[in-house]
Design a protein around this motif. Structure first.
Motif, PDB file in Angstrom:
ATOM      1  N   GLY A   1       0.710  -1.258   0.033  1.00  0.00           N
ATOM      2  CA  GLY A   1       0.043   0.061  -0.012  1.00  0.00           C
ATOM      3  C   GLY A   1       0.890   1.307   0.082  1.00  0.00           C
ATOM      4  N   CYS A   2       1.998   1.065   0.314  1.00  0.00           N
ATOM      5  CA  CYS A   2       3.003   2.358   0.327  1.00  0.00           C
ATOM      6  C   CYS A   2       3.243   2.912  -1.102  1.00  0.00           C
ATOM      7  CB  CYS A   2       4.285   1.852   0.987  1.00  0.00           C
ATOM      8  SG  CYS A   2       4.060   1.696   2.917  1.00  0.00           S
ATOM      9  N   VAL A   3       3.118   2.166  -2.079  1.00  0.00           N
ATOM     10  CA  VAL A   3       3.478   2.622  -3.257  1.00  0.00           C
ATOM     11  C   VAL A   3       2.137   2.910  -4.249  1.00  0.00           C
ATOM     12  CG1 VAL A   3       5.687   1.815  -3.410  1.00  0.00           C
ATOM     13  CG2 VAL A   3       3.577   0.160  -4.158  1.00  0.00           C
TER      14      VAL A   3
ATOM     15  N   LEU B   1      -1.186   7.993  10.863  1.00  0.00           N
ATOM     16  CA  LEU B   1      -2.411   8.682   9.916  1.00  0.00           C
ATOM     17  C   LEU B   1      -1.639   7.888   8.383  1.00  0.00           C
ATOM     18  CD1 LEU B   1      -4.451  10.119   8.476  1.00  0.00           C
ATOM     19  CD2 LEU B   1      -2.811  12.181   8.318  1.00  0.00           C
ATOM     20  N   LEU B   2      -0.385   7.892   8.113  1.00  0.00           N
ATOM     21  CA  LEU B   2      -0.096   7.619   6.771  1.00  0.00           C
ATOM     22  C   LEU B   2       0.261   6.051   6.610  1.00  0.00           C
ATOM     23  CD1 LEU B   2       2.532  10.517   6.217  1.00  0.00           C
ATOM     24  CD2 LEU B   2       0.306  10.211   4.912  1.00  0.00           C
ATOM     25  N   ASN B   3       0.719   5.303   7.689  1.00  0.00           N
ATOM     26  CA  ASN B   3       0.773   4.076   7.406  1.00  0.00           C
ATOM     27  C   ASN B   3      -0.394   3.308   7.810  1.00  0.00           C
ATOM     28  OD1 ASN B   3       3.677   4.508   7.369  1.00  0.00           O
ATOM     29  ND2 ASN B   3       3.876   4.271   9.490  1.00  0.00           N
ATOM     30  N   ALA B   4      -1.455   3.771   8.593  1.00  0.00           N
ATOM     31  CA  ALA B   4      -2.635   3.125   8.517  1.00  0.00           C
ATOM     32  C   ALA B   4      -3.469   3.248   7.135  1.00  0.00           C
ATOM     33  CB  ALA B   4      -3.361   3.614   9.646  1.00  0.00           C
ATOM     34  N   THR B   5      -3.318   4.387   6.564  1.00  0.00           N
ATOM     35  CA  THR B   5      -3.847   4.564   5.458  1.00  0.00           C
ATOM     36  C   THR B   5      -3.434   3.523   4.275  1.00  0.00           C
ATOM     37  OG1 THR B   5      -4.188   6.748   5.457  1.00  0.00           O
ATOM     38  CG2 THR B   5      -4.240   6.031   3.223  1.00  0.00           C
TER      39      THR B   5
ATOM     40  N   PRO C   1      -1.740   5.143  -4.327  1.00  0.00           N
ATOM     41  CA  PRO C   1      -2.637   6.362  -3.847  1.00  0.00           C
ATOM     42  C   PRO C   1      -3.749   5.510  -3.068  1.00  0.00           C
ATOM     43  CG  PRO C   1      -3.212   5.835  -6.183  1.00  0.00           C
ATOM     44  CD  PRO C   1      -1.719   4.940  -5.995  1.00  0.00           C
ATOM     45  N   PRO C   2      -4.462   6.112  -2.170  1.00  0.00           N
ATOM     46  CA  PRO C   2      -4.113   7.615  -1.666  1.00  0.00           C
ATOM     47  C   PRO C   2      -2.898   7.648  -0.851  1.00  0.00           C
ATOM     48  CG  PRO C   2      -5.808   6.719  -0.350  1.00  0.00           C
ATOM     49  CD  PRO C   2      -5.363   5.545  -1.412  1.00  0.00           C
ATOM     50  N   ALA C   3      -2.256   6.811  -0.244  1.00  0.00           N
ATOM     51  CA  ALA C   3      -1.344   6.770   0.459  1.00  0.00           C
ATOM     52  C   ALA C   3      -0.121   7.657  -0.050  1.00  0.00           C
ATOM     53  CB  ALA C   3      -0.644   5.395   0.878  1.00  0.00           C
ATOM     54  N   ILE C   4       0.506   7.624  -1.308  1.00  0.00           N
ATOM     55  CA  ILE C   4       1.411   8.430  -1.651  1.00  0.00           C
ATOM     56  C   ILE C   4       0.938   9.920  -2.052  1.00  0.00           C
ATOM     57  CG2 ILE C   4       2.492   6.486  -2.779  1.00  0.00           C
ATOM     58  CD1 ILE C   4       1.333   7.054  -5.465  1.00  0.00           C
ATOM     59  N   LEU C   5      -0.254   9.834  -2.160  1.00  0.00           N
ATOM     60  CA  LEU C   5      -0.809  11.386  -2.606  1.00  0.00           C
ATOM     61  C   LEU C   5      -0.683  12.181  -1.067  1.00  0.00           C
ATOM     62  CD1 LEU C   5      -3.778  10.611  -5.061  1.00  0.00           C
ATOM     63  CD2 LEU C   5      -1.399  11.446  -5.568  1.00  0.00           C
ATOM     64  N   LEU C   6      -1.225  11.521   0.048  1.00  0.00           N
ATOM     65  CA  LEU C   6      -1.573  12.025   1.199  1.00  0.00           C
ATOM     66  C   LEU C   6      -0.004  12.507   1.766  1.00  0.00           C
ATOM     67  CD1 LEU C   6      -3.559  12.750   3.190  1.00  0.00           C
ATOM     68  CD2 LEU C   6      -3.442  10.615   4.464  1.00  0.00           C
ATOM     69  N   ALA C   7       0.957  11.497   1.694  1.00  0.00           N
ATOM     70  CA  ALA C   7       2.402  11.626   2.093  1.00  0.00           C
ATOM     71  C   ALA C   7       2.991  12.938   1.490  1.00  0.00           C
ATOM     72  CB  ALA C   7       3.292  10.331   1.771  1.00  0.00           C
ATOM     73  N   ARG C   8       2.743  13.299   0.097  1.00  0.00           N
ATOM     74  CA  ARG C   8       3.337  14.304  -0.577  1.00  0.00           C
ATOM     75  C   ARG C   8       2.549  15.471   0.017  1.00  0.00           C
ATOM     76  NH1 ARG C   8       2.056  12.071  -6.624  1.00  0.00           N
ATOM     77  NH2 ARG C   8       3.943  10.522  -6.407  1.00  0.00           N
TER      78      ARG C   8
ATOM     79  N   HIS D   1      -4.378  -0.361   4.338  1.00  0.00           N
ATOM     80  CA  HIS D   1      -5.872  -0.633   4.274  1.00  0.00           C
ATOM     81  C   HIS D   1      -6.258  -0.603   2.548  1.00  0.00           C
ATOM     82  CE1 HIS D   1      -9.907  -1.360   5.782  1.00  0.00           C
ATOM     83  NE2 HIS D   1     -10.469  -0.492   5.306  1.00  0.00           N
ATOM     84  N   ILE D   2      -5.226  -0.295   1.845  1.00  0.00           N
ATOM     85  CA  ILE D   2      -5.502  -0.066   0.341  1.00  0.00           C
ATOM     86  C   ILE D   2      -5.584  -1.264  -0.284  1.00  0.00           C
ATOM     87  CG2 ILE D   2      -4.283   0.757  -1.780  1.00  0.00           C
ATOM     88  CD1 ILE D   2      -2.926   3.089  -0.077  1.00  0.00           C
ATOM     89  N   VAL D   3      -4.876  -2.292  -0.201  1.00  0.00           N
ATOM     90  CA  VAL D   3      -4.724  -3.333  -0.987  1.00  0.00           C
ATOM     91  C   VAL D   3      -5.725  -4.539  -0.494  1.00  0.00           C
ATOM     92  CG1 VAL D   3      -2.797  -3.051  -2.110  1.00  0.00           C
ATOM     93  CG2 VAL D   3      -2.815  -4.427  -0.005  1.00  0.00           C
TER      94      VAL D   3
END
Length: 447
Positions: free
Chosen positions: A41-43, A78-82, A45-52, A85-87
């Motif tokens: 999930g770290c690569v 916030l960022l790691n939990a997002t 969206p939305p994780a990469i968008l929120l991190a930026r 939950h992505i994949v």
């Protein structure tokens, strides 16, 4: 008995209670499974968008695994939990329809890293967070799920408890963390089932808001200790009653929820799992190939029909919640893992050809058994006139049919492949399952 105080007492007892071998094994497996679902999930969206967006807004000692920065505990949570939950591979407490790992572990790990806590303190915080969150889900389900996303709502409470335990709060302060967290909870079904990227942020917000509640309670901020069960409290506001507290508190002190988790074996909505597992068994037993299929009818419980009857999909998010897509993809691709949700897979002509032959209906008897039992009945008709009926009573990965350690490690290896070099992946796996120190920085290969 005030259920909030009973839950707070149960959670705080984990600060000093002996941890049995089965509980220790369960929390180590939960951590490995969290990294398995978070790293891919770290690569995305939305994780990469929120991190930026938040790249220049925070400093601290916690690790944001999306970009490797050292940030505040709240931002890392916030960022790691997002990302986690992505994949759609995060763990499930099936009896409560709840994914505890995404918010609870993200919050606990971020705070532990930021404050320099020990691995033992981290484990105890996670166990306590699971204890309260999972039991709370039993009090409000299944009616809560009609409008609310349990991971977004109950997840705030689980994260708050984990944070309060890491901050060395006693039962009284843990109770106020729970009370405060009930007012921070949010996340509705439209943003779970509908278009957009909000679903993953539900887990992220739960982790961050729970951390805030834990920090506030540790600092002396108070909430109403009747917040869970009062006529205008959390249960009444988000479910059909003021809470089934007998179910929530049953066996408290005798068993703890982290030992009864579902480890996801497929990268899609868990309500599709019994149909997937059942069709696999039926096809293997009867040697059925995809081109023999005339029709498949999935008889499921209410959530199977309401959430997963999606005959048309255009995005990965829609595909992960489509029983038609997932069953067709499993037949053609041989699995419903990350590779099943690429643009090429979603456009695959054989998958598209199979999807219109699959229907989803609700079965009243199966609906009554939910959420304690997640079953599906498959009615399969072949082009040569043969018909088969199969009732799938369990899901691979549930406590009744758990993944072995070998199968969990294989899942972790697959989901981190290409993102972690094999040596780094093996070292992290060993650290999580056998080590005594906190997991630290990771160097990801990013597409």
């Amino acid at each position: 008995m005030n259920p909030l105080l009973a839950l707070a007492e149960a959670a705080s007892s984990w600060q000093h209670s002996p941890i049995s071998d089965d509980v220790d094994r369960a929390v180590r497996r939960a951590l490995l499974d969290w990294f398995a679902t978070t790293i891919p999930g770290c690569v995305e969206p939305p994780a990469i968008l929120l991190a930026r967006v938040l790249a220049d807004s925070s400093q601290g000692n916690a690790i944001c695994y999306i970009d490797g920065r050292r940030v505040s505990a709240r931002q890392a949570a916030l960022l790691n939990a997002t990302a986690s939950h992505i994949v759609e591979f995060d763990d499930i407490f099936k009896d409560g329809g709840y994914h505890p790992g995404s918010p609870t572990i993200a919050a606990a790990l971020a705070l532990a890293q930021d404050r320099g806590a020990s691995r033992d303190q981290l484990h105890r915080a996670i166990i306590g967070g699971y204890e309260v969150g999972c039991r709370l889900s039993l009090a409000i389900q299944p009616s809560h799920y009609a409008f609310w996303h349990t991971t977004a709502t109950v997840g705030v409470v689980g994260a708050a408890v984990a944070a309060a335990l890491l901050l060395d709060c006693g039962a009284d302060r843990v109770a106020h963390a729970i009370a405060l967290a009930t007012s921070f909870a949010g996340g509705h079904q439209e943003n779970l089932q509908g278009a957009g990227m909000a679903k993953a942020l539900h887990a992220g917000h739960a982790a961050e808001a729970g951390l805030l509640a834990g920090l506030a309670a540790a600092g002396g901020v108070t909430g109403s200790l009747d917040s869970l069960h009062a006529p205008a409290g959390f249960a009444a506001a988000t479910s059909a009653s003021t809470g089934n507290w007998q179910a929530a508190l049953e066996g408290i002190g005798e068993w703890t929820p982290i030992t009864g988790m579902t480890v996801k074996n497929h990268g899609c909505c868990g309500h599709i799992f019994p149909a997937l597992d059942g069709l696999r068994l039926l096809r293997q037993r009867e040697s059925i190939s995809p081109d023999q299929i005339a029709t498949i009818t999935i008889e499921g419980y209410t959530a199977t029909k309401r959430m997963c009857d999606r005959p048309v999909v255009g995005t990965a998010q829609e595909a992960r919640f489509s029983a038609q897509y997932c069953l067709a993809a499993d037949m053609i691709l041989g699995g419903v893992r990350l590779g099943a949700f690429t643009p090429e897979a979603i456009a695959h002509p054989q998958i598209r050809a199979l999807m219109p032959r699959i229907a989803v209906v609700e079965d009243e008897q199966l609906a009554v058994a939910y959420p304690r039992r997640r079953m599906a009945r498959l009615l399969v008709s072949l082009k040569d006139g043969r018909d088969f009926v199969h009732l799938q009573q369990t899901r691979k990965g549930d406590p009744e049919d758990p993944l072995t350690d070998h199968e969990l490690i294989a899942k972790y290896d697959e989901l981190t492949s290409g993102l972690l070099i094999p040596e780094a992946a093996a070292m992290l796996c060993d650290q999580l399952l056998c080590g005594k120190t906190l997991p630290g920085e990771l160097r990801l290969h990013r597409p």
